[in-house]
Design an enzyme around this catalytic site. Structure first.
Site, PDB file in Angstrom:
ATOM      1  N   CYS A 155     -17.380  -7.123  93.105  1.00  0.00           N
ATOM      2  CA  CYS A 155     -16.274  -6.432  92.431  1.00  0.00           C
ATOM      3  C   CYS A 155     -16.847  -5.120  91.921  1.00  0.00           C
ATOM      4  O   CYS A 155     -17.922  -5.098  91.310  1.00  0.00           O
ATOM      5  CB  CYS A 155     -15.747  -7.260  91.264  1.00  0.00           C
ATOM      6  SG  CYS A 155     -14.603  -6.350  90.188  1.00  0.00           S
ATOM      7  N   CYS A 197     -12.359  -1.227  96.005  1.00  0.00           N
ATOM      8  CA  CYS A 197     -11.933  -2.437  95.305  1.00  0.00           C
ATOM      9  C   CYS A 197     -12.011  -3.588  96.299  1.00  0.00           C
ATOM     10  O   CYS A 197     -11.333  -3.549  97.334  1.00  0.00           O
ATOM     11  CB  CYS A 197     -10.499  -2.244  94.814  1.00  0.00           C
ATOM     12  SG  CYS A 197      -9.767  -3.713  94.065  1.00  0.00           S
TER      13      CYS A 197
HETATM   14  N1  DGL Z   1     -12.542  -3.513  91.051  1.00  0.00           N
HETATM   15  C1  DGL Z   1     -11.821  -4.501  91.749  1.00  0.00           C
HETATM   16  C2  DGL Z   1     -12.653  -5.213  92.803  1.00  0.00           C
HETATM   17  O1  DGL Z   1     -13.593  -4.677  93.296  1.00  0.00           O
HETATM   18  C3  DGL Z   1     -10.995  -5.518  91.065  1.00  0.00           C
HETATM   19  C4  DGL Z   1     -10.555  -5.425  89.694  1.00  0.00           C
HETATM   20  C5  DGL Z   1      -9.272  -6.141  89.426  1.00  0.00           C
HETATM   21  O2  DGL Z   1      -9.251  -7.375  89.254  1.00  0.00           O
HETATM   22  O3  DGL Z   1      -8.275  -5.423  89.395  1.00  0.00           O
HETATM   23  O4  DGL Z   1     -12.320  -6.319  93.182  1.00  0.00           O
END
Ligand code: DGL
Length: 270
Positions: free
Chosen positions: A193, A84
């Protein structure tokens, strides 16, 4: 609260690789790890009760990520992949300074984009938290020989969480963001993301004929996981397919949905 810096369980080669995200996005990284290292056992943990992280203040994200890591440290694991970007930007320094385990973190792949651009402009699409983080500011100033257009992909995480990657809404929103990159003259778009690779087919549709290339760092993250395990003599030498555990701060239904979503994604990238 985690007391002291103890090594989690008795870590060994068969211990699992833990992969963490606020929700389903980290599955795009887990899929690449499974592809490259099929014999490794994996535990996926989603803090879905608190997803999305993107709009939350960094201090709160840091607390949530620490709580998730403490939960993972009670399991038989040998590494934590923070799959993430938002969590990595907010918490990785704190995690590395606090917990006695190897962390692999994400950051937008601005470097390879800048090094390969022909137009001198690259795009980054990430959550609001990542776009406004010190990580993106640092990368922009480090790779300042190219212009970096960063866009907060608001609304995209929610679409992926609700399995709406093929909806009209998703097509419109993705189209809007991609057209901005084309207008700005970017020839690379970095996916900052881990939820966004689920929307890659729509991005490709919107970018068709523009010559803009999408950069997803997930395969490179899987290679990093492999090289760190190799370095530490911790690769699992079993010849059996690894075990897959799916866990979350939501409920059993969400855990089952994680598994189904991973299977669909692995078919998409094959
Ligand atoms: N998957 C997450 C990232 O790579 C973020 C998603 C979220 O906003 O929770 O930033």
């Amino acid at each position: 609260m985690f007391f002291g810096k103890r090594v989690p369980q008795a870590m060994n080669k068969t211990s699992s690789i833990a992969v963490f995200d606020s929700g389903m996005g980290g599955l795009t990284v887990l899929s690449r790890i499974i592809e490259l290292l099929p014999h490794e056992n994996t535990i996926y943990y989603a803090d879905s009760a608190n997803c999305p992280y993107g709009p939350k203040p960094q201090s709160l994200v840091r607390e949530l990520v620490s709580a998730a890591v403490e939960r993972l440290l009670t399991k038989d694991i040998k590494m934590v992949v923070i799959a993430c970007n938002t969590a990595s930007a907010a918490a990785v320094e704190h995690l590395r300074a606090t917990y006695p385990i190897e962390f692999v973190a994400m950051e937008p792949a601005i470097k390879p984009a800048v090094l390969s651009t022909h137009t001198g402009t690259v795009g980054v699409i990430a959550t609001k938290g990542t776009v406004e983080s010190g990580t993106v500011a640092r990368l922009k100033s480090k790779w300042s020989q190219a212009g970096v257009v960063s866009v907060a992909g608001e609304g995209l995480v929610e679409l992926v969480e609700h399995d709406m990657e093929e909806s009209r809404q998703a097509r419109e929103l993705v189209g809007q963001y991609m057209r901005k990159f084309i207008r700005e003259g970017a020839d690379k778009v970095v996916l900052g993301c881990t939820h966004y690779p689920f929307l890659r087919p729509l991005m490709e549709e919107a970018l068709k004929g523009s010559g803009v290339e999408i950069i997803d760092p997930a395969p490179a993250i899987a290679r990093r996981v492999k090289s760190l395990l190799e370095r530490d003599g911790m690769l699992n030498d079993s010849d059996k397919e690894g075990t897959r555990i799916f866990d979350s701060s939501a409920d059993e239904k969400y855990n089952t949905a994680l598994e189904a979503k991973l299977k669909r994604y692995m078919r998409l990238i094959r």
